[in-house]
Design an enzyme around this catalytic site. Structure first.
Site, mmCIF file in Angstrom:
data_model
loop_
_atom_site.group_PDB
_atom_site.id
_atom_site.type_symbol
_atom_site.label_atom_id
_atom_site.label_comp_id
_atom_site.label_asym_id
_atom_site.label_seq_id
_atom_site.Cartn_x
_atom_site.Cartn_y
_atom_site.Cartn_z
ATOM 1 N N ILE A 34 31.364 -5.178 11.351
ATOM 2 C CA ILE A 34 30.240 -4.465 10.144
ATOM 3 C C ILE A 34 30.259 -3.925 9.225
ATOM 4 C CG2 ILE A 34 29.537 -1.731 10.781
ATOM 5 C CD1 ILE A 34 31.199 -1.184 12.907
ATOM 6 N N PHE A 35 29.351 -4.971 8.503
ATOM 7 C CA PHE A 35 28.599 -4.386 7.329
ATOM 8 C C PHE A 35 28.360 -3.342 6.429
ATOM 9 C CE2 PHE A 35 25.269 -5.824 3.448
ATOM 10 C CZ PHE A 35 26.183 -6.280 3.194
ATOM 11 N N GLY A 36 28.814 -2.722 5.311
ATOM 12 C CA GLY A 36 28.336 -1.839 4.662
ATOM 13 C C GLY A 36 27.723 -1.775 3.255
ATOM 14 N N TYR A 37 26.310 -1.264 2.611
ATOM 15 C CA TYR A 37 25.763 -2.026 1.570
ATOM 16 C C TYR A 37 25.248 -0.115 1.205
ATOM 17 C CZ TYR A 37 21.785 -0.709 4.784
ATOM 18 O OH TYR A 37 20.538 -0.345 5.237
ATOM 19 N N GLY A 38 25.679 0.917 1.755
ATOM 20 C CA GLY A 38 25.655 2.257 0.930
ATOM 21 C C GLY A 38 27.298 2.580 0.884
ATOM 22 N N SER A 39 27.507 4.215 1.451
ATOM 23 C CA SER A 39 28.065 4.624 1.432
ATOM 24 C C SER A 39 29.682 4.117 2.141
ATOM 25 C CB SER A 39 28.027 6.801 1.671
ATOM 26 O OG SER A 39 27.409 5.694 3.325
ATOM 27 N N GLU A 79 24.775 7.020 10.869
ATOM 28 C CA GLU A 79 23.908 6.056 11.082
ATOM 29 C C GLU A 79 22.853 6.472 11.491
ATOM 30 O OE1 GLU A 79 23.435 5.099 7.983
ATOM 31 O OE2 GLU A 79 26.316 5.197 7.304
#
Length: 196
Positions: free
Chosen positions: A15-20, A95
């Site tokens: 799972i790619f996260g780019y914010g919090s 989300e």
């Protein structure tokens, strides 16, 4: 497309996260890697009337905008076994349900030499979502972020934590959009503090 449709019968998922998610994943995972995806740029164009704002003053959080020449840095988390279902259930609320995101499987390129890409699930806010705010100047976005607060906390915390992650984990990456908004928000905060 729902995440469950993408990963049906998988025992492992990235799972790619780019914010919090880069600093506050709030789900159990086996391991994490810093890296990037290609073909998207991170922008503070999505409104948030729950976590980082409210109906009167929606905060601004990041989403991804397609751009063939861009890349976005963040963290990919590998979840395995029961963690897959648990993390997706959690992220669907965090989300999708509250924030109006869609999902895609994209190539994630781990930081460092000689590491092949892995497919990762990515949550992306769409422009047809009622909370999608779209572009604005760094000064406008920074001012909005400086004064907004939601159930999870101040919008400024979201911005500062993301900027801190980029500086510490990806110092080679210049994220002009992020850093110009950070500077604008901190200028507003300094004016607000001076006025007290």
């Amino acid at each position: 497309m729902k995440p469950q449709d993408i990963i049906a019968a998988k025992s492992s998922l990235w799972i790619f996260g780019y914010g919090s998610l880069v600093w506050k994943p709030d789900f159990k995972y086996k391991r994490s890697k810093v890296g990037h995806i290609q073909g998207y740029k991170r922008r503070f164009w999505h409104g948030d009337n729950f976590h980082r704002g409210n109906d009167q003053l929606p905060g601004r959080v990041v989403t991804l905008i397609e751009d063939d020449d861009a890349s976005t840095w963040g963290v990919a988390f590998e979840v395995t076994g029961a963690q897959v279902e648990e993390s997706l259930r959690y992220l669907d609320v965090r989300e999708t349900a509250c924030g109006g995101y869609t999902t895609k499987m994209l190539d994630f390129f781990p930081q460092g030499e000689n590491q092949p890409p892995v497919q990762a699930l990515v949550y992306i806010a769409t422009s047809d979502n009622p909370l999608f705010l779209g572009p604005a100047s760094p000064e406008e976005i920074g001012a909005q972020i400086a004064v907004c607060r939601g159930k999870t906390g101040h919008n400024l915390e979201y911005l500062l934590q993301l900027a801190k992650f980029m500086r510490s984990s990806c110092p080679q990456v210049e994220d002009h959009h992020l850093f110009s908004i950070e500077a604008a928000a901190l200028t507003v905060v300094s004016y607000l503090l001076a006025a007290q």
